[in-house]
Write a protein that holds these residues in place. Structure first.
Motif, PDB file in Angstrom:
ATOM      1  N   ASP A 106      33.938  28.472  46.487  1.00 40.55           N
ATOM      2  CA  ASP A 106      34.808  29.644  46.633  1.00 40.55           C
ATOM      3  C   ASP A 106      35.968  29.316  45.421  1.00 40.55           C
ATOM      4  O   ASP A 106      36.507  28.434  45.252  1.00 40.55           O
ATOM      5  CB  ASP A 106      35.456  29.325  48.055  1.00 40.55           C
ATOM      6  CG  ASP A 106      36.290  30.469  48.127  1.00 40.55           C
ATOM      7  OD1 ASP A 106      36.495  31.565  47.322  1.00 40.55           O
ATOM      8  OD2 ASP A 106      37.039  30.715  49.279  1.00 40.55           O
ATOM      9  N   THR A 107      35.807  30.250  44.723  1.00 39.76           N
ATOM     10  CA  THR A 107      37.025  30.013  43.388  1.00 39.76           C
ATOM     11  C   THR A 107      37.913  31.138  43.628  1.00 39.76           C
ATOM     12  O   THR A 107      38.383  31.754  42.272  1.00 39.76           O
ATOM     13  CB  THR A 107      36.170  30.348  41.933  1.00 39.76           C
ATOM     14  OG1 THR A 107      35.556  31.753  41.956  1.00 39.76           O
ATOM     15  CG2 THR A 107      35.268  29.207  41.886  1.00 39.76           C
ATOM     16  N   SER A 108      38.277  31.816  44.866  1.00 38.83           N
ATOM     17  CA  SER A 108      39.242  32.730  44.957  1.00 38.83           C
ATOM     18  C   SER A 108      40.650  32.025  44.950  1.00 38.83           C
ATOM     19  O   SER A 108      40.740  30.727  45.413  1.00 38.83           O
ATOM     20  CB  SER A 108      39.144  33.712  46.290  1.00 38.83           C
ATOM     21  OG  SER A 108      39.213  32.774  47.292  1.00 38.83           O
ATOM     22  N   LEU A 109      41.575  32.594  44.514  1.00 35.56           N
ATOM     23  CA  LEU A 109      43.073  32.152  44.608  1.00 35.56           C
ATOM     24  C   LEU A 109      43.462  31.884  46.238  1.00 35.56           C
ATOM     25  O   LEU A 109      44.324  30.777  46.337  1.00 35.56           O
ATOM     26  CB  LEU A 109      44.182  32.987  44.121  1.00 35.56           C
ATOM     27  CG  LEU A 109      44.067  33.031  42.372  1.00 35.56           C
ATOM     28  CD1 LEU A 109      45.280  34.186  42.234  1.00 35.56           C
ATOM     29  CD2 LEU A 109      44.536  31.833  41.911  1.00 35.56           C
ATOM     30  N   GLY A 110      42.953  32.543  47.050  1.00 42.46           N
ATOM     31  CA  GLY A 110      43.471  32.452  48.477  1.00 42.46           C
ATOM     32  C   GLY A 110      42.648  30.985  48.940  1.00 42.46           C
ATOM     33  O   GLY A 110      43.407  30.612  50.035  1.00 42.46           O
ATOM     34  N   ALA A 111      42.001  30.148  48.336  1.00 41.95           N
ATOM     35  CA  ALA A 111      41.671  29.202  48.950  1.00 41.95           C
ATOM     36  C   ALA A 111      42.422  27.878  48.142  1.00 41.95           C
ATOM     37  O   ALA A 111      41.993  26.853  48.434  1.00 41.95           O
ATOM     38  CB  ALA A 111      40.236  28.789  48.236  1.00 41.95           C
ATOM     39  N   VAL A 112      43.266  28.056  47.441  1.00 41.12           N
ATOM     40  CA  VAL A 112      44.087  27.211  46.734  1.00 41.12           C
ATOM     41  C   VAL A 112      45.353  26.832  47.548  1.00 41.12           C
ATOM     42  O   VAL A 112      46.252  27.859  47.930  1.00 41.12           O
ATOM     43  CB  VAL A 112      44.380  27.666  45.395  1.00 41.12           C
ATOM     44  CG1 VAL A 112      45.568  26.682  44.901  1.00 41.12           C
ATOM     45  CG2 VAL A 112      43.379  27.611  44.434  1.00 41.12           C
ATOM     46  N   ASP A 113      45.558  25.591  47.867  1.00 39.43           N
ATOM     47  CA  ASP A 113      46.712  25.102  48.566  1.00 39.43           C
ATOM     48  C   ASP A 113      47.510  24.379  47.580  1.00 39.43           C
ATOM     49  O   ASP A 113      47.361  23.330  47.385  1.00 39.43           O
ATOM     50  CB  ASP A 113      46.323  24.069  49.762  1.00 39.43           C
ATOM     51  CG  ASP A 113      47.578  23.678  50.632  1.00 39.43           C
ATOM     52  OD1 ASP A 113      48.631  24.276  50.437  1.00 39.43           O
ATOM     53  OD2 ASP A 113      47.189  22.890  51.304  1.00 39.43           O
ATOM     54  N   ARG A 114      48.630  25.060  47.124  1.00 36.40           N
ATOM     55  CA  ARG A 114      49.467  24.598  46.123  1.00 36.40           C
ATOM     56  C   ARG A 114      50.194  23.365  46.583  1.00 36.40           C
ATOM     57  O   ARG A 114      50.842  22.712  45.811  1.00 36.40           O
ATOM     58  CB  ARG A 114      50.194  25.928  45.432  1.00 36.40           C
ATOM     59  CG  ARG A 114      51.202  26.087  46.424  1.00 36.40           C
ATOM     60  CD  ARG A 114      52.158  27.473  45.810  1.00 36.40           C
ATOM     61  NE  ARG A 114      51.172  28.512  46.066  1.00 36.40           N
ATOM     62  CZ  ARG A 114      51.720  29.673  45.469  1.00 36.40           C
ATOM     63  NH1 ARG A 114      52.642  29.846  44.688  1.00 36.40           N
ATOM     64  NH2 ARG A 114      50.831  30.888  45.816  1.00 36.40           N
ATOM     65  N   SER A 115      50.396  23.430  47.876  1.00 38.01           N
ATOM     66  CA  SER A 115      51.228  22.286  48.530  1.00 38.01           C
ATOM     67  C   SER A 115      50.233  20.826  48.420  1.00 38.01           C
ATOM     68  O   SER A 115      50.828  19.910  48.748  1.00 38.01           O
ATOM     69  CB  SER A 115      51.527  22.534  49.869  1.00 38.01           C
ATOM     70  OG  SER A 115      50.743  22.640  50.713  1.00 38.01           O
ATOM     71  N   GLY A 116      49.350  21.095  48.056  1.00 35.95           N
ATOM     72  CA  GLY A 116      48.329  19.806  47.962  1.00 35.95           C
ATOM     73  C   GLY A 116      48.445  18.763  46.879  1.00 35.95           C
ATOM     74  O   GLY A 116      47.806  17.848  46.901  1.00 35.95           O
ATOM     75  N   ALA A 117      49.029  19.245  45.827  1.00 34.92           N
ATOM     76  CA  ALA A 117      49.173  18.495  44.637  1.00 34.92           C
ATOM     77  C   ALA A 117      50.426  18.897  44.006  1.00 34.92           C
ATOM     78  O   ALA A 117      50.901  19.859  44.114  1.00 34.92           O
ATOM     79  CB  ALA A 117      48.196  18.407  43.733  1.00 34.92           C
ATOM     80  N   LYS A 118      51.201  17.911  43.265  1.00 38.82           N
ATOM     81  CA  LYS A 118      52.399  18.241  42.329  1.00 38.82           C
ATOM     82  C   LYS A 118      52.006  18.947  41.194  1.00 38.82           C
ATOM     83  O   LYS A 118      53.033  19.654  40.607  1.00 38.82           O
ATOM     84  CB  LYS A 118      53.072  16.922  42.059  1.00 38.82           C
ATOM     85  CG  LYS A 118      53.559  16.155  43.269  1.00 38.82           C
ATOM     86  CD  LYS A 118      54.245  14.781  42.697  1.00 38.82           C
ATOM     87  CE  LYS A 118      54.687  13.868  44.058  1.00 38.82           C
ATOM     88  NZ  LYS A 118      55.296  12.596  43.383  1.00 38.82           N
ATOM     89  N   ILE A 119      50.637  18.701  40.623  1.00 39.70           N
ATOM     90  CA  ILE A 119      50.413  19.217  39.532  1.00 39.70           C
ATOM     91  C   ILE A 119      48.984  20.331  39.471  1.00 39.70           C
ATOM     92  O   ILE A 119      48.221  19.501  39.897  1.00 39.70           O
ATOM     93  CB  ILE A 119      49.976  18.331  38.280  1.00 39.70           C
ATOM     94  CG1 ILE A 119      51.236  17.257  38.134  1.00 39.70           C
ATOM     95  CG2 ILE A 119      49.404  18.329  36.995  1.00 39.70           C
ATOM     96  CD1 ILE A 119      51.161  16.077  36.982  1.00 39.70           C
ATOM     97  N   TRP A 120      49.078  21.295  38.697  1.00 40.31           N
ATOM     98  CA  TRP A 120      47.815  22.164  38.845  1.00 40.31           C
ATOM     99  C   TRP A 120      47.728  22.540  37.191  1.00 40.31           C
ATOM    100  O   TRP A 120      48.800  22.589  36.508  1.00 40.31           O
ATOM    101  CB  TRP A 120      47.970  23.385  39.445  1.00 40.31           C
ATOM    102  CG  TRP A 120      48.254  23.234  40.949  1.00 40.31           C
ATOM    103  CD1 TRP A 120      49.110  22.618  41.827  1.00 40.31           C
ATOM    104  CD2 TRP A 120      47.181  23.070  41.992  1.00 40.31           C
ATOM    105  NE1 TRP A 120      49.085  22.461  42.937  1.00 40.31           N
ATOM    106  CE2 TRP A 120      47.580  22.608  43.223  1.00 40.31           C
ATOM    107  CE3 TRP A 120      45.657  23.690  41.876  1.00 40.31           C
ATOM    108  CZ2 TRP A 120      46.734  22.605  44.287  1.00 40.31           C
ATOM    109  CZ3 TRP A 120      45.031  23.493  42.988  1.00 40.31           C
ATOM    110  CH2 TRP A 120      45.374  22.923  44.257  1.00 40.31           C
ATOM    111  N   LEU A 121      46.490  22.799  36.899  1.00 38.03           N
ATOM    112  CA  LEU A 121      46.381  23.010  35.516  1.00 38.03           C
ATOM    113  C   LEU A 121      45.636  24.456  35.524  1.00 38.03           C
ATOM    114  O   LEU A 121      45.095  24.830  36.447  1.00 38.03           O
ATOM    115  CB  LEU A 121      45.134  22.304  35.006  1.00 38.03           C
ATOM    116  CG  LEU A 121      45.484  20.622  34.724  1.00 38.03           C
ATOM    117  CD1 LEU A 121      44.272  19.911  33.838  1.00 38.03           C
ATOM    118  CD2 LEU A 121      46.912  20.240  33.949  1.00 38.03           C
TER     119      LEU A 121
END
Length: 271
Positions: A106-121
């Motif tokens: 699942d590559t939707s933005l809705g599946a991303v939990d930005r609180s799970g990491a300090k860094i995203w690329l």
């Protein structure tokens, strides 16, 4: 379930070969992973192939035997075939002795939990699958949450990108979006772990990348290998940083620039 295939014209062989093509791969929602090392990385990360294809006459290996049991236990299919047919499937004359077929994520933005990491690329219009795989490896190395692909990037499920990721495809969250969808998502994240700081290497109103005011969650963005980021995209960034270029080259490789910046951000956020 286990079966043996001995004919090049077998429908399963034709289907597996078709997964080398982006259009057919996208239609099927599946992709190929070649080699025991990558398959073991996937297994350790909690991913088991739907189908496992093994060359007959291969040397026995406990990891392959364990993988076969897991695939069978999950209701998947185990296939044995000739080395020539396996080469036909992969398109390589020196194909590995084992190949797995996985469902795309699942590559939707809705599946991303930005609180799970300090860094995203974040990669915009990145065309080289090797660079894409390298960015996934970098994300894994710095403990990033994942890689968000913006606009028309290379296919992350191509054989080249999967191989270049060295298993990081299975450790990093992967998302794809258009720029016009990504920006509202990034700025409207108060109910999903907070909005993020968008950072890019740039020459426009930039500050030195060392010691810049990085904040978590930090989204590090690189652009197209030859064109870089569009000016409007850079203008949207919260922070633009510059890296010293002391030789004749006027820029770094996109994936390398992302890696250098990611380690600087890591150092700052972990301080």
């Amino acid at each position: 379930m286990r079966k043996h295939i001995s004919g090049f014209s077998n429908p399963t062989v034709k289907y597996l070969r078709s997964l080398r093509e982006k259009k057919l791969r996208k239609r099927a929602g599946q992709f190929l992973v070649e080699g025991l090392r990558l398959l073991e990385d996937a297994r350790v990360s909690g991913y088991v192939p739907r189908t496992l294809v093994m060359a007959e006459g291969r040397d026995p290996h406990p990891l392959i035997e364990g993988l076969e049991r897991e695939v069978a236990g999950a209701g998947g299919e185990v296939i044995t075939t000739t080395p020539d047919i396996l080469s036909k499937i992969t398109g390589k004359s020196n194909a590995q002795s084992v190949v797995g077929v996985f469902d795309e994520f699942d590559t939707s933005l809705g599946a991303v939990d930005r609180s799970g990491a300090k860094i995203w690329l974040v990669a915009q219009d990145l065309r080289d699958p090797g660079n894409l795989g390298t960015m996934l490896r970098t994300g894994d190395a710095v403990g990033a949450g994942g890689l968000i692909l913006i606009d028309d990037c290379a296919d992350p499920f191509s054989a080249e990108a999967v191989r270049a990721s060295m298993g990081a495809l299975f450790t990093q969250k992967l998302a794809r979006a258009r720029w016009d969808d990504f920006v509202p998502w990034l700025r409207g994240g108060e109910t999903r772990g907070g909005s993020g700081q968008l950072v890019a290497a740039s020459l426009r109103d930039a500050v030195p990348y060392r010691g810049a005011d990085y904040q978590a969650p930090c989204f590090i963005m690189v652009g197209n290998e030859s064109q870089g980021l569009p000016e409007a995209y850079e203008a949207e960034c919260d922070l633009r940083v510059t890296m010293p270029m002391k030789g004749r080259a006027d820029s770094l490789n996109a994936a390398v620039a992302g890696a250098v910046l990611a380690y600087e951000v890591l150092d700052k956020l972990d301080a």
